[in-house]
Design a protein around this motif. Sequence first.
Motif, short mmCIF file in Angstrom:
data_model
loop_
_atom_site.label_atom_id
_atom_site.label_comp_id
_atom_site.label_asym_id
_atom_site.label_seq_id
_atom_site.Cartn_x
_atom_site.Cartn_y
_atom_site.Cartn_z
N ASP A 26 0.81 -1.22 0.00
CA ASP A 26 0.00 0.00 0.00
C ASP A 26 0.85 1.27 0.00
O ASP A 26 0.35 2.35 0.29
N HIS A 28 1.88 3.14 -2.30
CA HIS A 28 1.40 4.20 -3.20
C HIS A 28 0.30 5.04 -2.54
O HIS A 28 0.09 6.18 -2.93
N ASN A 29 -0.37 4.52 -1.54
CA ASN A 29 -1.35 5.30 -0.78
C ASN A 29 -0.75 5.90 0.49
O ASN A 29 -0.97 7.06 0.81
N ARG A 41 3.19 12.75 -4.45
CA ARG A 41 2.02 11.92 -4.72
C ARG A 41 2.51 10.60 -5.31
O ARG A 41 3.62 10.49 -5.81
N ALA A 42 1.62 9.63 -5.23
CA ALA A 42 1.92 8.31 -5.78
C ALA A 42 0.60 7.67 -6.18
O ALA A 42 -0.44 7.96 -5.58
N ASN A 43 0.66 6.86 -7.20
CA ASN A 43 -0.57 6.21 -7.64
C ASN A 43 -0.26 5.00 -8.52
O ASN A 43 0.85 4.86 -9.03
N LEU A 44 -1.26 4.15 -8.65
CA LEU A 44 -1.16 3.04 -9.59
C LEU A 44 -1.42 3.58 -10.98
O LEU A 44 -2.43 4.23 -11.22
N ARG A 55 3.31 1.39 -10.66
CA ARG A 55 2.98 2.54 -9.83
C ARG A 55 4.03 3.63 -10.02
O ARG A 55 5.18 3.35 -10.30
N LYS A 69 8.81 5.23 -12.01
CA LYS A 69 7.74 4.24 -12.18
C LYS A 69 8.36 2.87 -11.97
O LYS A 69 9.44 2.58 -12.49
N ARG A 168 -5.64 -0.83 0.47
CA ARG A 168 -6.37 0.05 -0.45
C ARG A 168 -5.77 -0.01 -1.85
O ARG A 168 -4.57 0.10 -2.02
#
Length: 169
Positions: A26, A28-29, A41-44, A55, A69, A168
């Motif tokens: 988790d 990335h959250n 920030r980080a996200n899939l 991610r 990435k 998440r």
Amino acid sequence: MSSGTWSREVECLVSAGRLFKAAILDWHNLGPEIAPGVIVRANLVSGDGGVGSIRELNFTSSLPYRYLKERLDFIDHDKFECTSTLVEGGPLGTKFESASTHFKFDSTSDGATSCIVKVTAIYKTLAGTPVSDDVTKSKEIVTGHLKAAEAYLLANPTAYAGNCASVRA
């Protein structure tokens, strides 16, 4: 071009399963929430957080590169292991031809409250590129990442206590 590896062991005062979920599955959250001085920030980018997912992590000026990435190549939820490969950004293309990192979270004799995280990175450098400073910095970043997740989990004893499905996406 040359190849190299580095490794690091980090002892943490939380269980292997909780730390694996927070610091790997988790991240990335959780990362931007608990390390805002490093991660903007980080996200899939693709996938659901499982094997093959990519991610992206975007960094503050505290790091020498703006983003990276990574692709999650291997995840073992039972043995608390993960391997990721750098696919874009970071030092890829400027210093490294390729780089991957393997994390293994091992319970200590008191596995309910502590673990040792074994991190091994494998890389190929671009011709004529010195990387000793990058290796040192990478070890510091990995240690900081794990210690930030540890501190969060110690302050939040029920966080990430459920099964892996509770992470998440």
